[in-house]
Design an enzyme around this catalytic site. Sequence first.
Site, PDB file in Angstrom:
ATOM      1  N   GLU A  56      -5.312  -1.758   3.054  1.00  0.00           N
ATOM      2  CA  GLU A  56      -6.004  -2.975   2.642  1.00  0.00           C
ATOM      3  C   GLU A  56      -6.707  -3.506   3.878  1.00  0.00           C
ATOM      4  O   GLU A  56      -6.094  -4.117   4.744  1.00  0.00           O
ATOM      5  CB  GLU A  56      -5.026  -4.024   2.106  1.00  0.00           C
ATOM      6  CG  GLU A  56      -5.761  -5.188   1.490  1.00  0.00           C
ATOM      7  CD  GLU A  56      -5.242  -6.568   1.875  1.00  0.00           C
ATOM      8  OE1 GLU A  56      -5.600  -7.523   1.188  1.00  0.00           O
ATOM      9  OE2 GLU A  56      -4.507  -6.712   2.869  1.00  0.00           O
TER      10      GLU A  56
ATOM     11  N   LEU B  46      -3.076  -5.847  13.100  1.00  0.00           N
ATOM     12  CA  LEU B  46      -1.808  -5.547  13.786  1.00  0.00           C
ATOM     13  C   LEU B  46      -1.822  -5.931  15.263  1.00  0.00           C
ATOM     14  O   LEU B  46      -0.832  -6.395  15.802  1.00  0.00           O
ATOM     15  CB  LEU B  46      -1.470  -4.053  13.654  1.00  0.00           C
ATOM     16  CG  LEU B  46      -1.363  -3.487  12.233  1.00  0.00           C
ATOM     17  CD1 LEU B  46      -0.824  -2.071  12.259  1.00  0.00           C
ATOM     18  CD2 LEU B  46      -0.493  -4.377  11.353  1.00  0.00           C
TER      19      LEU B  46
ATOM     20  N   ASP C  30      -5.087 -11.245  -5.727  1.00  0.00           N
ATOM     21  CA  ASP C  30      -5.679 -12.250  -4.838  1.00  0.00           C
ATOM     22  C   ASP C  30      -6.957 -12.807  -5.461  1.00  0.00           C
ATOM     23  O   ASP C  30      -7.380 -12.378  -6.523  1.00  0.00           O
ATOM     24  CB  ASP C  30      -6.024 -11.613  -3.488  1.00  0.00           C
ATOM     25  CG  ASP C  30      -4.778 -11.256  -2.690  1.00  0.00           C
ATOM     26  OD1 ASP C  30      -3.780 -11.989  -2.791  1.00  0.00           O
ATOM     27  OD2 ASP C  30      -4.812 -10.235  -1.976  1.00  0.00           O
TER      28      ASP C  30
ATOM     29  N   ASP D  66      -0.594  -3.439   3.680  1.00  0.00           N
ATOM     30  CA  ASP D  66      -1.165  -4.780   3.643  1.00  0.00           C
ATOM     31  C   ASP D  66      -1.814  -5.141   4.984  1.00  0.00           C
ATOM     32  O   ASP D  66      -1.249  -4.871   6.046  1.00  0.00           O
ATOM     33  CB  ASP D  66      -0.021  -5.766   3.339  1.00  0.00           C
ATOM     34  CG  ASP D  66      -0.488  -7.180   3.149  1.00  0.00           C
ATOM     35  OD1 ASP D  66      -1.153  -7.432   2.138  1.00  0.00           O
ATOM     36  OD2 ASP D  66      -0.196  -8.029   4.018  1.00  0.00           O
TER      37      ASP D  66
ATOM     38  N   ASP E 229       4.639 -16.608  -0.024  1.00  0.00           N
ATOM     39  CA  ASP E 229       3.360 -15.936  -0.232  1.00  0.00           C
ATOM     40  C   ASP E 229       3.559 -14.737  -1.171  1.00  0.00           C
ATOM     41  O   ASP E 229       3.309 -13.582  -0.807  1.00  0.00           O
ATOM     42  CB  ASP E 229       2.762 -15.476   1.102  1.00  0.00           C
ATOM     43  CG  ASP E 229       1.418 -14.779   0.900  1.00  0.00           C
ATOM     44  OD1 ASP E 229       0.834 -14.911  -0.192  1.00  0.00           O
ATOM     45  OD2 ASP E 229       0.950 -14.083   1.830  1.00  0.00           O
TER      46      ASP E 229
ATOM     47  N   ASP F 251       3.210 -13.201  12.942  1.00  0.00           N
ATOM     48  CA  ASP F 251       2.723 -11.831  13.189  1.00  0.00           C
ATOM     49  C   ASP F 251       3.688 -11.065  14.079  1.00  0.00           C
ATOM     50  O   ASP F 251       4.138 -11.580  15.121  1.00  0.00           O
ATOM     51  CB  ASP F 251       1.360 -11.877  13.896  1.00  0.00           C
ATOM     52  CG  ASP F 251       0.219 -11.982  12.908  1.00  0.00           C
ATOM     53  OD1 ASP F 251       0.367 -12.712  11.915  1.00  0.00           O
ATOM     54  OD2 ASP F 251      -0.818 -11.327  13.139  1.00  0.00           O
TER      55      ASP F 251
ATOM     56  N   ARG G  45       0.794   0.988  -0.065  1.00  0.00           N
ATOM     57  CA  ARG G  45      -0.427   0.201   0.073  1.00  0.00           C
ATOM     58  C   ARG G  45      -0.158  -0.663   1.304  1.00  0.00           C
ATOM     59  O   ARG G  45       0.763  -1.487   1.319  1.00  0.00           O
ATOM     60  CB  ARG G  45      -0.630  -0.632  -1.192  1.00  0.00           C
ATOM     61  CG  ARG G  45      -1.841  -1.565  -1.179  1.00  0.00           C
ATOM     62  CD  ARG G  45      -1.420  -2.955  -0.831  1.00  0.00           C
ATOM     63  NE  ARG G  45      -2.470  -3.934  -1.031  1.00  0.00           N
ATOM     64  CZ  ARG G  45      -2.415  -5.163  -0.556  1.00  0.00           C
ATOM     65  NH1 ARG G  45      -1.357  -5.586   0.121  1.00  0.00           N
ATOM     66  NH2 ARG G  45      -3.386  -6.015  -0.763  1.00  0.00           N
TER      67      ARG G  45
ATOM     68  N   ASN H 151       2.026  -6.268   9.092  1.00  0.00           N
ATOM     69  CA  ASN H 151       1.529  -7.217  10.082  1.00  0.00           C
ATOM     70  C   ASN H 151       2.483  -8.363  10.406  1.00  0.00           C
ATOM     71  O   ASN H 151       2.491  -8.871  11.517  1.00  0.00           O
ATOM     72  CB  ASN H 151       0.200  -7.805   9.585  1.00  0.00           C
ATOM     73  CG  ASN H 151      -0.411  -8.767  10.569  1.00  0.00           C
ATOM     74  OD1 ASN H 151      -0.811  -8.373  11.663  1.00  0.00           O
ATOM     75  ND2 ASN H 151      -0.459 -10.048  10.213  1.00  0.00           N
ATOM     76  N   HIS H 152       3.285  -8.775   9.412  1.00  0.00           N
ATOM     77  CA  HIS H 152       4.083  -9.987   9.621  1.00  0.00           C
ATOM     78  C   HIS H 152       5.363  -9.945   8.804  1.00  0.00           C
ATOM     79  O   HIS H 152       5.545  -9.062   7.968  1.00  0.00           O
ATOM     80  CB  HIS H 152       3.266 -11.229   9.239  1.00  0.00           C
ATOM     81  CG  HIS H 152       2.555 -11.069   7.920  1.00  0.00           C
ATOM     82  ND1 HIS H 152       1.250 -10.629   7.832  1.00  0.00           N
ATOM     83  CD2 HIS H 152       2.957 -11.255   6.645  1.00  0.00           C
ATOM     84  CE1 HIS H 152       0.882 -10.568   6.563  1.00  0.00           C
ATOM     85  NE2 HIS H 152       1.898 -10.938   5.810  1.00  0.00           N
TER      86      HIS H 152
HETATM   87  C1  NOJ Z   1      -3.057  -9.473   1.510  1.00  0.00           C
HETATM   88  C2  NOJ Z   1      -2.319  -9.652   0.215  1.00  0.00           C
HETATM   89  O1  NOJ Z   1      -3.045  -9.022  -0.820  1.00  0.00           O
HETATM   90  C3  NOJ Z   1      -2.174 -11.136  -0.026  1.00  0.00           C
HETATM   91  O2  NOJ Z   1      -1.658 -11.409  -1.296  1.00  0.00           O
HETATM   92  C4  NOJ Z   1      -1.307 -11.706   1.056  1.00  0.00           C
HETATM   93  O3  NOJ Z   1      -1.251 -13.102   0.908  1.00  0.00           O
HETATM   94  C5  NOJ Z   1      -1.860 -11.372   2.455  1.00  0.00           C
HETATM   95  N1  NOJ Z   1      -2.259 -10.015   2.582  1.00  0.00           N
HETATM   96  C6  NOJ Z   1      -0.836 -11.644   3.517  1.00  0.00           C
HETATM   97  O4  NOJ Z   1       0.200 -10.699   3.442  1.00  0.00           O
END
Ligand code: NOJ
Length: 556
Positions: free
Chosen positions: A245, A208, A310, A203, A62, A173, A201, A104-105
């Site tokens: 975010e 959470l 994204d 994410d 990812d 997670d 930043r 988060n993960h």
């Molecule tokens: C938000 C990020 O901008 C995105 O690119 C990512 O796939 C997800 N979070 C998961 O981390």
Amino acid sequence: MPKQQPWWNGAVIYQLIVRSYADGNGDGVGDLQGLASRLPYLRWLGVEAIWLTPVYPSPLQDGGYDITDFKAIHPDLGDLAAFHRFLTAAHGQGLKVVMDLVLNHTSTLHPWFQRARWAPQGTPEREVYVWSDDPHRYADAPVLFRHFESSNWEWDDVAGQYYLHRFLRHQPDLNYANPLVQEEMLEVVDFWIERGVDGFRLDAVPFLCEEENSRCEGLPETHAFLKRLRERVDSHGRDVLLLAEAIQPVKEAAPYLADDELHGAFNFVLTAHLFAAIASGSTEHLRQCLQDAQDAVCGCRWALPLRNHDELWLGDGHLIPEEVIQIIRAGLHQGQGHWLNWGINRRLAPLLNGDPGSNRVLHGLLYSLPGMPCLYYGDELGMGDWPGLRDRDPNRTPMAWTPARNGGFSSAPDPLLVLPPITAPGYDYRVVNVEVQKQLPGSLLNWHRRMLTCRRLLPALRHGDFELLPSVHPSVLSYVRCDGRMTVLVAANLSAAGASLQLDLSRWEGERTREVMWGCEYPPASANWFVYLPAHGFNWWLLGEVEEQSDGLQDS
Ligand code: NOJ
């Protein structure tokens, strides 16, 4: 003397993907060495901070948001020493550096996950992640990556249980109910602050913690952890930005901006409304959206992106009103196709049908609204995309530097390139690149640079109050920014037709009005101040005189 502001207040943030920006060692992948060599460009352009998408070791399932080690650098990009050299060079150019941090993960390949799946149930090692015997737990939490996943749970043979993943199945997670997890992540933050970074930043912050019968977004436990994080950051005694975010409606994003929590959050709702305004030529919804954001939290706390790495996230009617989504789908070029997850998977320029006027008016707003404008690499050139690539790769392709092979991004043979440089008609790197646009006075790149210079000279645009003026034309948005030393008037025409209008400037009756970009005088302010804005035209004017001690804008 004006109060000392934290560095991010009104700062222009430039987002880039290191592996797509500049290849310093000729292996086809952008790296920190390459990025360091391009810092003079960023300084020349006039941005103030660089946000790096994740630079950590990762299997890249990812785009690097699947991390295997939070305290190291992906070997493709360099190592900690290269990071140090880059950071020192960035600071030397007066640029701040914001790192992406995924709270988060992790990746399933992270040693924590590998240890967890073998550990017996109930042990602290196992509880680093969220496990269940029942894949219907937290059934009200929507599946976010719906093009790739049909459930938030994945069966693990070794563990003999399901694990929770709000994103891809490769991204389990972390379990924030486990104090060990909280402490580990706080230590990650310490690690990078001690190395000198200027911000994070954060994410996917809403996700959470989990709770039954909820969307599992923005729960009180999540906010409690973020407050701990803020305390920890404050304990370092310097200004380190925490930027959330949270792809949520403004009312739900605002709590992250409590005084003892995060400093800023992206206003993704505004992003969608800007696109809706340009798609329809109507500013009605945009006005409401700006007013709502302003009523919820002081404008300077919002980060303002147009596009990012994204898809243009529109959601399922929860984030953006259905009516606005329909306007975007119907009105934006290519809005019908290229649908990914909950949004449109295209870069800015193709979304705007390649029209530089639309790019200008949207950035003209971004650079003058209250908040932190975010510029996505390549959008200063009107760079195109490669729609056929997988997932979100279409808008993550190499930066176009020169008309030379690979757009000057890399000297590697084509098959080794991280992604193909853009050669699509209208966007070919031989034409759309930094070197060519630098030499053309009227280019989009030179326009962005000029606007950023003007912005630096107008402290009212960074710190000033924001007041929307009453709407006198359906396609035109007008507002004033005032910091007590100067007043800046902004008017922007979002439609593809010219607009003439009369603004009520009776509050400034008889005062001088000067357009900012070229210093042209306009008639003195009055109750019926006439202005004509061509298609997608906009302007910034100074109303009245500038107080002496302003940061440089003097009468000529
Ligand atoms: C938000 C990020 O901008 C995105 O690119 C990512 O796939 C997800 N979070 C998961 O981390």
